[in-house]
Design an enzyme around this catalytic site. Structure first.
Site, PDB file in Angstrom:
ATOM      1  N   ASP A 413       0.867  -1.152   0.000  1.00 57.17           N
ATOM      2  CA  ASP A 413       0.000   0.000   0.000  1.00 57.17           C
ATOM      3  C   ASP A 413       0.916   1.217   0.000  1.00 57.17           C
ATOM      4  O   ASP A 413       2.094   1.098   0.289  1.00 57.17           O
ATOM      5  CB  ASP A 413      -0.848  -0.065   1.276  1.00 57.17           C
ATOM      6  N   THR A 415      -0.123   4.898   1.024  1.00 59.60           N
ATOM      7  CA  THR A 415      -0.336   5.846   2.095  1.00 59.60           C
ATOM      8  C   THR A 415      -0.294   5.117   3.433  1.00 59.60           C
ATOM      9  O   THR A 415      -0.988   4.143   3.634  1.00 59.60           O
ATOM     10  CB  THR A 415      -1.686   6.533   1.908  1.00 59.60           C
ATOM     11  N   GLU A 678      -6.315  18.072   4.013  1.00 59.80           N
ATOM     12  CA  GLU A 678      -7.107  19.233   4.384  1.00 59.80           C
ATOM     13  C   GLU A 678      -6.590  19.836   5.676  1.00 59.80           C
ATOM     14  O   GLU A 678      -6.425  21.055   5.787  1.00 59.80           O
ATOM     15  CB  GLU A 678      -8.565  18.819   4.564  1.00 59.80           C
ATOM     16  N   ARG A 787       2.612  16.513  -2.911  1.00 57.24           N
ATOM     17  CA  ARG A 787       1.251  16.444  -3.437  1.00 57.24           C
ATOM     18  C   ARG A 787       0.841  17.848  -3.777  1.00 57.24           C
ATOM     19  O   ARG A 787       0.892  18.744  -2.926  1.00 57.24           O
ATOM     20  CB  ARG A 787       0.308  15.885  -2.378  1.00 57.24           C
ATOM     21  N   ASP A1003      -1.542  -0.787   5.792  1.00 57.89           N
ATOM     22  CA  ASP A1003      -1.819  -0.348   7.148  1.00 57.89           C
ATOM     23  C   ASP A1003      -3.289  -0.106   7.387  1.00 57.89           C
ATOM     24  O   ASP A1003      -3.701   0.040   8.520  1.00 57.89           O
ATOM     25  CB  ASP A1003      -1.050   0.929   7.443  1.00 57.89           C
ATOM     26  N   ASN A1006      -8.420  -0.764   3.954  1.00 58.95           N
ATOM     27  CA  ASN A1006      -8.536  -1.058   2.530  1.00 58.95           C
ATOM     28  C   ASN A1006      -7.475  -2.060   2.075  1.00 58.95           C
ATOM     29  O   ASN A1006      -7.512  -2.533   0.952  1.00 58.95           O
ATOM     30  CB  ASN A1006      -8.427   0.230   1.708  1.00 58.95           C
TER      31      ASN A1006
END
Lengths: 1451, 370
Positions: A413, A415, A678, A787, A1003, A1006
């Site tokens: 994964d 992230t 955010e 990002r 982690d 998902n």
């Protein structure tokens, strides 16, 4: 039925309900819940007591035995033991033969018992947790244990409590009837989720009273679907309300941010959704074990052959005597004469008993013991301990440690696994000016440094007494740190901060690292400048619009950062409450005066707020009249500040610069965001004194420098979605009273939506310049792995807004195609934007990720990254963590349809094949041993990037083979935007089709499915909850530990276990063969010269300990060397320690050794007066010594434990033999070994035999090992030699050998190739392709516009590695020039490459051999920095790379 | 990005929510102990098997083994041994007639005598063996067909022998003593040795029948029931003799110290041989004095009372005269084995030396390919 149906939607839902009702009547598929836990129907439902134990005291023995007999081996051994009770075939004393089986069974039983006891203890603990349950008789809430909770009970939950059962939310202290829960333990998502009180109870004025509750709930039967709950509640008046998953609080979740909630228990105990999701642990069988089982099977075959041989031999032996029975051929006990055939049949069974040792009964137990020891040792590795989180590696699966040493594919994964999942505001560009935030960068770097410093301390100095030294180091460093970081508000290492954040129960979302943004001084000046100008304007009553555009952009930028999100503000002092500040706006604010008037503190009054947040749009058009309200309950801090603001005069007070201490107050506000991005942006805005202080459904409050709190009326929020890749808020700006749209989104989309510069005047030029510059910076950010987000705004006229709103409302109320209409509506709004700036957010890589990936890759592991992130981000991170190499070609697969995907794959395959053809001649010369079948597996220097949609097509049955063929020849594969299901499908596909060992690491929730599908699942026990850890086989605190886990522990575990298994087979075969040879000299009668006790306990006791020690502790190569030389890992991947032929080699060796051990005593005692056991005892001893010395040869590391265990084995054998032979002269029939060993020990012949036999037996193996070590040492042996070198020599050897080439490993393809005729072919291919581009465009349907955008902001451009100026230049050139220049460039490569390759080529020059036949190729190449573009559709792609790129894009 | 394929797996089955509560040792750091054992840093010896390192071992083994082998060989060669087959399978053999006749139940004694010549004198004590070939005393059912507790003097076992003795457990409803197939097939030839003087007189050579069994067997393992002083015929009353025996067990010898179960011939027989060709100690010819050899060179006659049938299973009977050394009887094998293994080691040592010389320095830098 449809009583209250006014709307069509409600009608529809009613129908659904009706249908379910009908169904429920038929099949009784619903559950009825009334108030009060003790009522009749509820007794049928499970109570809340959980029991996960397998056994009870009574059932343990039968159940455990039953389970153990599921294992075939156990049945087999019991069968043999029982066979021994049959008189005709018995070989040993029956009770004695049972001993090993009973031993094995009891060891396993004890292990099971212990595990079950642990489960029982944890069950008890959970069952005895407290919660508040409403007691009907006492009419109040009383404390009860969880296990006493029943369906229908009312439970009251306070903040931070864990839900004891699945509860329907009936009341919440939140005025809006919301309840926030954290589902991290269920799905791993740490953001808060909102749950709603059942609608009817929401409108209750007073507090919910359980005694007045008399509704009936009917809902579906317990199921394990976490995302679904259907039911309805019938009130006394007969009205019904639908219930959905938003009303249900699931067991295991934690109440957050809500002071109190009351609910009724719907499902309890084992019927809760979380428990229903608790599948038992999956039993995994390791690859080594699978291989071993094959060899066990072979052992069975060998056993049967040996038995059959003996049986036939016996039959023949008897047959030769004919009718006359010799005296020694005793009749059967019954006195009957056995025919040779019958006798042979009996003998067959007897031989199975005698030879049973060949099937290693203790092997399974020994393996389990060794694995448990290995797990313990891995567990204890201090280098896998993470001090930050105080966690170390957890081995959750006990039986697959050795699989760690055989991994071939890693699926990771991104992230949270590769990255920290901590978004840190890194830098920004506003109005075309870049603010590099160097101080911020330094601060971030410092965190990293401190980390690495810490690691240095823990990872080095292995032999030092480390505990003390580490401690002192640390304290010293802490002092140092606090000095060096004085400038920051908070000091301390990330480690401390992280620990603090984890220890705090409130799941702090952001560590100081994320919260503290050091402002760029330049930008801060400008903000201050801006503020002072605004103050100036306030004094002169000028409209704000006259602000210089740059300054207003800055203010707008930060306002957008602060409000264009869905961040919830809370205060940590009372985290259960949202900070509310509600200012009612009377009329639009037009001027500063107006503004001041409105915000004089005298008008601030407090009051309660009970409005609901259902519709934003309707209220926006009609601002409510009334006094401004400050909602209660507000935090003390806020009140305090308000009071402070009250004290100065009305005018000056409100514009008083923010007092210095308010910064710390601000720091107390906690932002809880759905995504860490955010939060990072909000924190960044706060650093510039533009702090978000409150958010309500219809307004956001921002505190600005000099201006104080500004409340933006929130007219509309267009949430983020992955197709639009942006979100927008529509607000009424309090200063200008304009309706403003703030949009934040991916740079690729925002740039397209910008208002094109209309005129060529200065403004337009400036705009264009700003645009280019910003784009330039964006590329730079992306190149640095940040990002990127673009911030834009748009001012709407009221009329426009009204018009849009009308259509939008219409879209919202449509039933059919609502999504599309809303999407279009959003598109209409988000156009003609004005760019404010861009941000670069760093999703920090975890420490050591690039190094880990590099070394894992060196170890021959294929690393695939499967992420849900968008393509650009994923590629950036992939570059940052060195997964993709800038010099690597990247194949990007983006397809829109199945057919397009098929075409793409076909092309890529062709491309790779043609490239491979170029490589082939060289391959042949370099690695002639490679057979053709292995060649296609060669991994090229290619990267494959595929997005989720294309992946869905590619995973289709028809395409999966082609997809795999492409993917496996790429060095790295990156799947973006993939769903959890796709992740698991990819893993499954690779695992099943390629027959490789896969490891999945992740982690979050998902990743759970992927972790479960893979051979080994690794969970990162990070911030994202425990779900991945729960599903995993191993849980690591950090990704970088994977390196040691695999390279060191995996390698060790594998080689230890492989060697141990081989040794086991050898040992048993060697021992059994001794008896087999004897059959030739005892008429195949099943007689054994080895005493039955020795025969049975030889495996279990005499020879058991040394191999366990070796299997647990042997280190073939030191940990340091293994990590320095990841290549050594390949020995495990290729199963070099335990290849199928090795089993046979070992068997042959075993038979040879047993021949020696048999025949040397045979000839030494031939034709002597030796008796059976006097002869057999030396053989037993010899075999033992030989077996132990054999282990000695195979042992690589001798510690005192090895010596002790071997000495112990010999001593044990002698002691037992001496005691046994001296104990009883007439016991133990049928053997009578009285005083045998004693006489033997007094016999010099015995010692002479003990000297020569092991030497003669082990001579070949010893000689072979010596020759192997010199003539053809494997990498592992070389690694061992490296270990032996003194430290300095080692270091120099390590440095030196980096240069020595990779001719040993053909699996690693050469990185370059010699020119051949194929290259010309390739050049021709270019021309052809050029010609075919038009058809390509039509044939597959390249969408030009989007492709341009994609290309323009494509990651490959960002990865140029060139300075941004140059990059832009190329970009501009590319933009301006037409297709012809590319045609020229296309011819260039052939000449270039030929010239280049005449000399020993630099590693990365490559050429393409593109198939001539493909219709829709868009392959582009730019060797040596040549700009080469392709058809117009992709022409805007900047080509600044030094290496080739292959970009097949179909959109 | 919700988990669509959600499936929680908890090994311990406890509730995820409670994981916080179960972590008991919050205050205590979970950091593993940094001990040598747990960190696998125990001081260790790491031998690497290469030609260079292994070389000395081969030479040392060779150098040790060859002298040992020579010593053993010489020792073995100094042992004098004489062997004579008296089965009588040949027509020419004096015992041919006897060999055709006897079966287990024939009572007719057959005598034959075989003349032989010793070329060398036997100096020290001479051990007289009888050897049987092709006699599978190690047959599984044969080996266990005995009752050790009966032989140990257990009275209940005397009356009620172990089932292992079947089918030689009872005879005429009387328990057999000693029971079992081994006892039943007791070797019952009588061998006598005569020295033929050059002048033709036959001198019987005294044969010691005691001291041929293990001390532990004679004194611990085998006991007559009811102690030593009783009349053995009384003790064994009510038992039957083994079917193949001519006389009951208490008439094996006249010497009470060598009668019944503690008859040494019987004890020796009961110690079942390991291999189908075996010899058993029959008598010892004690050395009389240092002056005369125990068995001088010359002609001898072996008088055989031929009872034991072996031809039915193609067995052979031998009489062996042998002196013994510290390593037992004559057996050159071990000496040769030592010499062979030593030489092979030496040879391999040379091979390794060559290998080491040619290739040993090639990869001392340990170039692990990248």
């Amino acid at each position: 039925m449809a009583r209250e149906s006014g709307e069509a939607g409600a009608l529809k839902s009613c129908e659904v309900r009706k249908r379910t009702k009908r169904k429920s009547k038929k099949e009784s598929k619903s559950r009825v819940v009334r108030a009060g836990g003790a009522q009749e129907p509820h007794k049928r439902y499970a109570n809340n007591k959980i029991k996960t134990t397998k056994y009870t005291l009574l059932s343990f023995l039968p159940k455990n035995l039953f389970e153990q007999f599921h294992r075939f081996a156990n049945v087999y051994f019991v069968f043999i033991a029982l066979l021994n009770f049959v008189p005709v075939v018995k070989a040993f004393q029956p009770v004695l033969a049972l001993a090993p089986v009973i031993f094995i069974l009891s060891v396993t039983a004890i292990k099971d018992l212990w595990e079950d006891y642990r489960r029982h203890r944890s069950d008890t603990e959970i069952n005895h947790m407290d919660c508040l349950v409403y007691c009907q008789s006492q009419r109040r809430y009383v404390e009860k244990y969880w296990k006493q909770v029943r369906v229908g009970d009312f439970v009251r939950l306070r903040c931070n409590e864990i839900l004891p059962a699945d509860v329907l939310l009936l009341s919440s202290s939140d005025p809006d009837g919301l309840c926030h829960i954290e589902t991290a333990t269920l799905d791993g998502e740490s953001n808060l989720k909102q749950r709603q009180v059942v609608r009817r109870f929401l409108d209750l004025d007073c507090e919910f009273d359980p005694s007045k509750y008399d509704s009936v709930i009917e809902c579906e039967k317990p199921n394990n679907d976490l995302g679904r709950f259907r039911g309805y509640i019938i009130h006394r008046n007969g009205k019904r309300d639908g219930l959905n998953k938003d009303n249900l609080l699931l067991r295991g979740c934690t109440i957050r941010n809500t002071e109190e909630a009351v609910g009724i228990v719907i499902y309890a105990g084992h019927e809760t959704k979380s428990m229903l999701n608790n599948n038992g642990p999956r039993y995994k069988r390791s690859k080594l074990e699978r291989q071993m089982n094959i060899d066990v099977f072979w052992c069975v075959i060998i056993l049967l052959v040996m038995c059959l041989f003996s049986a036939i031999g016996h039959g023949l032996w008897m047959f030769q005597y004919g009718e006359t029975r010799p005296v020694f051929d005793v009749l059967s006990p019954g006195g009957t004469d056995l025919s040779p055939a019958l006798s042979a049949v009996y003998l067959f069974l007897t031989m199975i008993i005698v030879f049973q040792v060949l099937i290693p009964i203790s092997l399974f137990v020994s393996i389990e013991i060794v694995k448990i020891c290995q797990v313990y040792i891995i567990h204890q590795d201090v280098e896998l301990y993470d001090e930050e989180t105080d966690s170390h590696l957890q081995c959750r699966a006990l039986n697959i440690t050795e699989d760690l040493g055989q991994m071939q594919y890693i699926f990771s994964d991104k992230t949270g696994t590769l990255t920290e999942n901590k978004m840190v505001f890194r830098r920004c560009a506003v109005a075309g000016i870049e603010y590099s935030h160097d101080a911020n960068a330094r601060r971030l770097a410092m965190y990293q440094e401190l980390d690495s410093e810490e690691e240095d301390c823990t990872s080095h100095g292995g032999t030092l007494p480390r505990r003390d030294s580490t401690g002192s180091h640390q304290s010293a460093r802490v002092v140092l740190r606090s000095q060096s970081t004085k400038s920051h508000r908070r000091t301390g290492s990330r480690a401390e901060a992280k620990r603090a954040s984890i220890l705090s129960k409130h799941t702090a979302f952001s560590s100081p690292m994320e919260k503290d943004v050091t402002p760029d001084p330049q930008l801060l000046d400008k903000v201050n400048d801006c503020a002072s100008q605004m103050e100036f304007m306030r004094l002169h009553a000028q409209p704000l619009a006259q602000l210089p555009s740059e300054l207003s952009d800055i203010i707008d930028f930060f306002v957008a950062l602060a409000i264009c999100n869905t961040v919830v503000v809370s205060s940590p002092n009372q985290p259960r409450q949202k900070v509310r500040m509600r200012f009612e706006l009377k009329s639009p604010v037009k001027t500063i005066e107006d503004f001041i008037k409105r915000f004089t503190p005298s008008r601030l009054t407090s009051g309660s707020n009970s409005s609901s947040s259902s519709s934003l749009a309707t209220r926006s058009s009609a601002p409510r009249a009334g006094s401004s309200l400050l909602s209660s309950p507000s935090t003390e801090g806020t009140l305090l500040r308000l009071e402070e603001e009250k004290s100065p005069g009305p005018l000056e007070g409100s514009f008083r610069p923010v007092p210095p201490h308010s910064a710390s107050e601000e720091a107390e506000l906690r932002y809880e965001a759905e995504s860490p991005d955010e939060a990072a942006l909000v924190y960044a805005a706060r650093a510039y004194k533009c702090a978000l202080v409150g958010r309500l459904p219809d307004q956001v409050t921002v505190e600005l420098p000099h201006l104080g709190k500004l409340t933006f009326e929130l007219l509309h929020t267009l949430g983020f979605d992955s197709t639009r890749k942006r979100m927008s808020v529509v607000v009424r700006h309090p200063l200008t009273d304009e309706i403003t749209v703030y949009t934040k989104g991916a740079d690729s989309v925002i740039m397209d939506l910008l208002r094109p510069p209309t005129s060529d005047d200065t403004k337009g030029k400036r705009q264009r310049k700003t645009l280019y510059k910003t784009q330039n910076y964006l590329n730079l950010y992306a190149a640095n792995g940040l990002r990127t987000l673009c911030i834009a705004k748009k001012v709407l006229s009221k009329e426009d807004y009204a018009a849009w709103l009308k259509s939008h409302l219409a879209a919202e109320t449509t039933i059919q195609g609502r999504e599309e209409l809303l999407f279009e509506s959003a598109l209409r709004l988000e156009t003609d934007l004005q760019l404010l700036g861009a941000t670069g957010i760093e999703d920090r890589l975890q420490d050591g990720v690039p190094e880990t990936i590099a070394s894992l890759r060196k170890a021959g592991l294929q690393i695939w990254v499967l992420t849900g992130d968008k393509q650009e981000t994923a590629i950036n991170i992939a570059y940052a963590c060195k997964l993709l190499d800038p010099e690597e070609e990247i194949i990007t697969l983006n397809a829109d349809s199945q057919e397009a995907c098929a075409v793409l794959l076909e092309e890529s395959l062709h491309y790779i094949r043609s490239k491979f053809l170029c490589d082939a001649p060289e391959q042949a010369t370099r690695a002639p041993q490679d057979d053709p079948s292995s060649l296609p597996v060669l991994v090229h220097r290619l990267g494959l990037v595929i997005d989720g949609r294309t992946l869905a097509y590619a995973l289709d049955r028809s395409l999966e083979d082609r997809f795999l063929a492409v993917a496996r020849s790429c060095r790295s594969v990156l799947c973006c935007r993939s769903t959890p299901l796709q992740k698991s499908m990819v893993v499954k596909l690779v695992r099943n089709k390629l027959k490789v060992m896969t490891l999945a690491i992740g982690d979050g929730a998902n990743d759970v499915s992927m972790i479960q599908v893979a051979d080994v699942g690794v969970g990162i026990s990070g911030q994202e909850g425990m779900q991945a850890v729960m599903a995993s086989d191993f849980a690591l605190p950090r990704f970088q530990y994977l390196q040691k886990l695999l390279l060191v522990h995996g390698h060790w575990c594998y080689s230890r276990l492989a060697n141990m298994i081989l040794y086991f087979f050898y040992k048993n075969a060697m021992f059994v063969a001794l008896i087999f040879w004897y059959q030739f000299y005892c008429g195949f009668s099943g007689s054994a010269m080895i005493d039955q006790w020795f025969l049975i306990f030889f495996n279990l006791m005499f020879s058991a300990f040394p191999q366990l020690i070796t299997g647990t502790l042997d280190k073939d190569v030191s940990a340091e060397t293994l990590q320095d030389r990841p290549q050594l890992y390949m020995s495990g991947q290729n199963s070099e320690e335990y290849k199928p032929y090795m089993f046979w080699m070992n068997m042959i060796d075993a038979f040879y050794q047993s021949l020696v051990c048999f025949f040397i005593p045979y000839f030494a005692y031939s034709d002597s007066d030796v008796d059976l056991f006097t002869w057999g005892t030396p053989i037993t001893s010899l075999a033992l010594f030989t077996i132990l010395l054999h282990l000695g040869i195979e042992t690589k590391t001798w510690t005192w434990l090895n010596w002790a265990s071997i000495a112990f084995s010999v001593a044990l054998f002698l002691t037992i033999a001496l005691c046994y032979n001296a104990s009883c002269p007439s016991c133990y029939p049928p053997s009578n070994p009285y005083w045998t060993i004693q006489r033997q020990l007094a016999n010099p012949l015995f010692y002479l035999l003990c000297l020569i036999t092991p030497v003669a037996a082990l001579l070949p193996r010893y000689f072979y090992r010596a020759c192997q070590g010199t003539l053809f040492p494997g990498p592992v042996q070389l690694g061992r030699q490296l270990d032996r070198l003194p430290p300095e020599a080692r270091r120099s050897a390590l440095g030196q050998t980096k240069v020595t080439g990779g001719h040993h490993f053909a699996s690693q393809p050469p990185l370059y190739h010699i020119p051949g005729f194929f290259c010309n072919h390739g050049a021709e291919g270019y021309k052809k392709r050029e010609a075919s581009t038009d058809s390509a465009k039509e044939g597959v349907g390249l969408s030009g516009g989007t492709a341009t955008a994609e290309g323009g902001w494509g990651p490959d451009a960002k990865r140029s590695g060139l300075p941004p100026e140059v990059d832009t230049l190329l970009y501009l050139q590319g933009d301006a020039s037409d297709g012809r220049s590319y045609a020229n460039a296309a011819v260039a490569p052939s000449g270039f490459s030929l010239a280049d390759r005449a000399t020993p080529p630099p590693p990365f020059t490559q050429h393409e051999c593109v198939p001539l036949t493909t219709a829709a190729t868009c392959v582009q190449s730019a060797p040596g920095g040549e700009g080469l573009g392709l058809p117009p559709s992709t022409a805007t792609r900047p080509e600044g790379r030094t290496a080739d790129s292959l970009e097949t894009t179909l959109l | 990005m919700m988990a669509s394929g959600y499936s929680a797996k908890e090994e311990d089955g406890h509730h995820p929510g409670a994981s916080g509560a179960t972590g008991s040792g919050v205050a205590k750091s979970k950091k593993p102990d940094n001990t040598a054992f747990k960190q696998q840093r125990l001081p260790a010896w790491q031998p690497i098997l290469t030609a260079g390192t292994v070389l000395p071992a081969f030479f040392v083994i060779g150098l040790i083994f060859i002298p040992i082998g020579i010593g053993l060989y010489v020792t073995s060669n100094n042992i004098k041994e004489f062997e004579i087959d008296y089965t009588g399978a040949d027509m020419s053999s004096p015992c041919f007639n006897c060999s055709q006749g006897p079966s287990w139940n024939s009572t007719w004694p057959c005598h034959c005598s075989i003349a032989f010549t010793l070329d060398q004198p036997f100096e020290s004590n001479v051990f007289m063996y009888y050897g049987l070939s092709n006699f599978y005393q190690n047959h599984r059912r044969y080996v266990k067909s005995r009752d050790d507790s009966q032989l140990n003097g257990d009275k209940s076992s005397l009356r009620n022998p172990s089932k292992e003795c079947e089918p030689y457990r009872t005879s005429d409803n009387k328990p057999i003593a000693p029971c079992g197939a081994i006892a039943n097939s007791l070797f019952n030839d009588t061998l006598e040795l005569f020295y033929i003087d050059p002048n033709g007189t036959r001198t019987q050579i005294p044969l010691m029948k005691k001291g041929i069994a293990w001390w532990t067997d004679k004194h611990v393992k085998f006991r007559n029931p009811g102690g030593t002083n009783l009349n053995l015929s009384m003790v064994f009353q009510g038992t039957a003799k083994p079917v193949n025996w001519h006389e009951p067990v208490y008439e094996l010898d006249t010497d009470p110290e060598n009668n019944g179960f503690i008859n040494e011939d019987f004890i020796v027989w009961m110690r079942t041989a390991a291999l189908p060709t075996f010899r058993k100690l029959y008598r010892i010819i004690q050395k009389k004095s240092n002056m005369t050899p125990t068995l001088p060179r010359g002609n001898y006659t072996l008088d055989v009372t031929y009872n034991y049938p072996v031809l039915s299973f193609e067995g052979r009977k031998r009489m062996i005269l042998s002196t013994i050394s510290w390593m037992g009887g004559k057996n050159p094998f071990l000496g040769l084995a030592y010499i062979t293994v030593g030489s092979v080691c030496f040879f391999l040592g040379v091979v390794l030396l060559i290998i080491h010389h040619k290739y040993g320095n090639r990869n001392n830098s340990a170039d692990i390919p990248n």
